[in-house]
Design a protein around this motif. Sequence first.
Motif, PDB file in Angstrom:
ATOM      1  N   PRO A 180       0.817  -1.209   0.000  1.00 39.43           N
ATOM      2  CA  PRO A 180       0.000   0.000   0.000  1.00 39.43           C
ATOM      3  C   PRO A 180       0.853   1.262   0.000  1.00 39.43           C
ATOM      4  O   PRO A 180       2.022   1.248   0.384  1.00 39.43           O
ATOM      5  N   THR A 181       0.254   2.342  -0.444  1.00 42.62           N
ATOM      6  CA  THR A 181       0.844   3.670  -0.317  1.00 42.62           C
ATOM      7  C   THR A 181      -0.115   4.504   0.511  1.00 42.62           C
ATOM      8  O   THR A 181      -1.321   4.507   0.256  1.00 42.62           O
ATOM      9  N   CYS A 182       0.401   5.168   1.521  1.00 42.04           N
ATOM     10  CA  CYS A 182      -0.418   6.014   2.389  1.00 42.04           C
ATOM     11  C   CYS A 182      -0.016   7.471   2.185  1.00 42.04           C
ATOM     12  O   CYS A 182       1.167   7.786   2.095  1.00 42.04           O
ATOM     13  N   ILE A 183      -1.019   8.340   2.116  1.00 46.69           N
ATOM     14  CA  ILE A 183      -0.775   9.766   1.915  1.00 46.69           C
ATOM     15  C   ILE A 183      -1.572  10.547   2.943  1.00 46.69           C
ATOM     16  O   ILE A 183      -2.712  10.205   3.273  1.00 46.69           O
ATOM     17  N   GLY A 184      -0.955  11.598   3.451  1.00 46.19           N
ATOM     18  CA  GLY A 184      -1.627  12.459   4.406  1.00 46.19           C
ATOM     19  C   GLY A 184      -0.922  13.790   4.513  1.00 46.19           C
ATOM     20  O   GLY A 184       0.013  14.079   3.763  1.00 46.19           O
ATOM     21  N   SER A 185      -1.377  14.599   5.453  1.00 48.85           N
ATOM     22  CA  SER A 185      -0.795  15.910   5.678  1.00 48.85           C
ATOM     23  C   SER A 185      -0.568  16.105   7.169  1.00 48.85           C
ATOM     24  O   SER A 185      -1.322  15.579   7.984  1.00 48.85           O
ATOM     25  N   ALA A 208      -2.208   1.491  -5.606  1.00 47.33           N
ATOM     26  CA  ALA A 208      -3.267   1.446  -4.588  1.00 47.33           C
ATOM     27  C   ALA A 208      -2.892   2.334  -3.404  1.00 47.33           C
ATOM     28  O   ALA A 208      -1.921   2.071  -2.696  1.00 47.33           O
ATOM     29  N   THR A 209      -3.650   3.406  -3.208  1.00 47.61           N
ATOM     30  CA  THR A 209      -3.294   4.454  -2.247  1.00 47.61           C
ATOM     31  C   THR A 209      -4.475   4.762  -1.349  1.00 47.61           C
ATOM     32  O   THR A 209      -5.630   4.724  -1.774  1.00 47.61           O
ATOM     33  N   LYS A 210      -4.194   5.063  -0.094  1.00 47.17           N
ATOM     34  CA  LYS A 210      -5.272   5.462   0.816  1.00 47.17           C
ATOM     35  C   LYS A 210      -4.889   6.752   1.545  1.00 47.17           C
ATOM     36  O   LYS A 210      -3.719   7.003   1.838  1.00 47.17           O
ATOM     37  N   LEU A 211      -5.903   7.548   1.806  1.00 43.39           N
ATOM     38  CA  LEU A 211      -5.738   8.803   2.533  1.00 43.39           C
ATOM     39  C   LEU A 211      -5.862   8.525   4.022  1.00 43.39           C
ATOM     40  O   LEU A 211      -6.827   7.895   4.455  1.00 43.39           O
ATOM     41  N   VAL A 212      -4.880   8.964   4.803  1.00 45.00           N
ATOM     42  CA  VAL A 212      -4.861   8.661   6.234  1.00 45.00           C
ATOM     43  C   VAL A 212      -4.742   9.948   7.046  1.00 45.00           C
ATOM     44  O   VAL A 212      -4.224  10.956   6.566  1.00 45.00           O
ATOM     45  N   ASP A 213      -5.229   9.889   8.281  1.00 44.54           N
ATOM     46  CA  ASP A 213      -5.132  11.035   9.187  1.00 44.54           C
ATOM     47  C   ASP A 213      -3.894  10.965  10.079  1.00 44.54           C
ATOM     48  O   ASP A 213      -3.544  11.955  10.725  1.00 44.54           O
TER      49      ASP A 213
END
Length: 356
Positions: free
Chosen positions: A189-194, A218-223
Amino acid sequence: MRVHKPYTPRPGCHPPRLSIPQSEAQGIKPGVSVLTRLRRVECTIKRVAVIGPGAIGLFFGGLLSRLGLDVWFLDKSEERAAYLVKHGLLLEETTGVTSIPLKVTTDTTGIGPCDLVIICVKSYDTESAASLLPSLIHQNTLVLTLQNGLGHVEVLKKVLPERQIAVGVTFHGVTLVETGHIRHAGAGPTCIGSFLPDEKARGQLAKLVEILTTAGLATKLVDNIEEIVWNKLMVNIGINALSALTRLKNGDLVKSPEIQNLMAMAITEALAVARSKGLRANPQAVEEAKAACLATAENRSSMLQDVLNKKRTEIEAINGAVVKEAKALGIATPVNEVLTILVKGIEKSYNLQAER
């Protein structure tokens, strides 16, 4: 300015035998056309710049280019840029080997403002990469850092607002076989956030996640991206410096009780720092680092490869970053401090090392 034009793709060759099904690796159904994928998303990202054509940079940029986006690669080497334009990217995947034409330049002025900039340089080159951003961005450009270690956001904040900075952590296994030739050896997986809780920024990130996933990443937005960065850092802390110092492959590190103890001590120190920062540190970090060693038993870590090739390492952004964070919190990290000093000592003595 020197801008290189794309080449005509060369024929493919026979694919290697890999274990991850491509449909699973991409997160999409096989046989879906590029045009169909593009129609599924509101493509607000059209022009992309990738700074650093290493394994990860070529992988992400190559798949976005294959999707149909206007992707430029920025390289600091004229020789490598010319080679990449002439030969393009040879991408090995489970379904075959693909040749992808590349647009490469060593100068930003021929690119213009981009909707997305992906930074894939070594940690010590982050400032140099950041200096290129003013001519590549507009007010809504997202700058995604896909780098190992800590401290990159702080550098980027000096040249652009934090709402434009995205932090990514990827678990894809990509190997640089040679210049312009990469092998996708394992999907993850690839995780992206700020680091900034901003609703507008989150909306932009959601669009980026959709486009990356459509491209096959396949990427998911995370907090909790900062926690994920630290959890990946734990694995790097357990493997990189120790492999560089002992010159052992990953799998051989866990064959020695003494090295296993050092690994546990270094990771335990990093866990204490993460918890003091208020992060939910992974209590299984030591065991996961050992498992990673076994799963990549024949691999030479990137830091070991740097040492063997007498190149600068990323020790300052990994073990060194833990030491820096710890000092600010008043926490002692003697193991990581010694590991950092030893690797830096090796770097400074390349020309003094005895020949066999």
